[in-house]
Design an enzyme around this catalytic site. Structure first.
Site, short mmCIF file in Angstrom:
data_model
loop_
_atom_site.label_atom_id
_atom_site.label_comp_id
_atom_site.label_asym_id
_atom_site.label_seq_id
_atom_site.Cartn_x
_atom_site.Cartn_y
_atom_site.Cartn_z
N LYS A 142 -12.98 -1.01 10.05
CA LYS A 142 -12.18 -0.88 8.83
C LYS A 142 -12.06 0.61 8.53
O LYS A 142 -13.05 1.31 8.42
CB LYS A 142 -12.90 -1.60 7.69
N SER A 148 -9.36 3.74 6.44
CA SER A 148 -8.32 3.96 5.44
C SER A 148 -6.95 3.95 6.11
O SER A 148 -6.80 4.47 7.23
CB SER A 148 -8.52 5.32 4.76
N THR A 161 -7.00 6.76 2.06
CA THR A 161 -5.77 6.44 1.34
C THR A 161 -5.86 7.01 -0.05
O THR A 161 -4.87 7.52 -0.59
CB THR A 161 -5.56 4.92 1.28
N ALA A 162 -7.03 6.92 -0.66
CA ALA A 162 -7.21 7.43 -2.02
C ALA A 162 -6.83 8.91 -2.09
O ALA A 162 -6.11 9.34 -3.00
CB ALA A 162 -8.66 7.23 -2.47
N HIS A 172 -13.04 1.25 -5.12
CA HIS A 172 -13.88 0.06 -5.15
C HIS A 172 -14.28 -0.33 -6.58
O HIS A 172 -13.47 -0.27 -7.50
CB HIS A 172 -15.10 0.25 -4.25
#
Length: 276
Positions: A53, A55, A107-108, A151
């Site tokens: 997993k 981003s 991504t953030a 999150h």
């Protein structure tokens, strides 16, 4: 088969069935739980894990080795990263300030850079990368001027007496009308990616059909999170896009990475590369 994902409730909820041998089509999995900054970096290695997993913001750098699995990841609405500060202020107050982010290829952070270009004309100062669970305490204690959080911080930041400077999810959705592409599941191109997609989707469906089955597993890795917060986390991040990206999901990824590449933040990719 080696798989890396975070210990966050959405990931453990999704992969519970596959990890515990409850999905007949899934192979035996060797799991490593890792922060997103770690998995983003691991994906860059030639000898990286089989499945992990990462981003979506890191995806353009790894598509030569990995393919995007169109299920199991995290996209959605009302679930974007937040920019937090210790005191009430407007976005321009970030000019020249120190801001903590969870990963330079997250991504953030990509959303933050696109947002800041519009709202912080003079640009922020130093960017400090730290594990996401350390960011809010650092802002609270004055070690950092502001923090970009992800999150469950969406639910818990008031406990740190922090204020919301910007909801990047709301900004993105108002600007594009699309969901936010947060976390992607990728697999090595040398593997049978169709088979991987099948058992991951079956694991998602098993989780929805048996929502209590994963409770102990989720809470074991939930980093002292309360069951209520863990459930809110799952309800927010495990949604229709987790089962299948679909047209809106792919459009969201293309929009995010297209905008970012136009600014020179990521290498340019084509939508066809995401589906190969």
């Amino acid at each position: 088969m080696k798989i890396y994902f975070s210990p966050c409730p959405n990931d453990t909820f999704v992969f519970h069935g596959a990890v515990h041998g409850l999905i007949p089509s899934a192979p035996k999995l060797e799991v490593t739980y890792a922060d997103i900054d770690i998995t983003n970096k691991l994906a860059m290695n030639d000898n990286g894990p089989d499945i992990l997993k990462i981003s979506y913001g890191a995806l353009p750098w790894v598509l030569d080795k990995y393919t995007l699995i169109p299920c199991g990841g995290a996209l959605g609405r009302g679930c974007g990263p937040l920019v937090l500060a210790k005191e009430n202020s407007d976005p321009t107050s970030l000019a020249g300030k120190r801001v903590a982010v969870p990963s330079e290829r997250s991504t953030a952070y990509l959303l933050f850079r696109l947002w800041a270009k519009q709202h912080v004309p003079n640009g922020v100062g130093e960017i400090v990368v730290m594990p996401f669970h350390e960011i809010m305490p650092a802002v609270r204690d004055g070690k950092i001027d502001a923090g970009l959080v992800i999150h469950e911080a969406r639910f818990t930041y008031p406990e740190y007496n922090l204020t919301l400077l910007a909801d990047l999810g709301s900004w993105w959705e108002e600007d594009t009308g699309l969901p936010i592409p947060l976390g992607a599941i990728i697999a090595r191109r040398s593997l049978d990616t169709a088979a991987i997609e099948k058992w991951i989707r079956e694991s998602v469906e098993y989780a929805w059909a048996n929502p209590e089955a994963s409770h102990d597993y989720v809470m074991k890795h939930a980093q002292e999170m309360s069951p209520t917060v863990a459930k809110s986390h799952i309800d927010l991040y495990v949604n229709e896009f987790t089962a299948a990206l679909g047209d809106d999901g792919f459009a969201a990824v293309e929009s995010l990475l297209g905008r970012a590449s136009a600014e020179g933040y990521v290498p340019k990719i084509h939508l066809s590369a995401l589906k190969e």
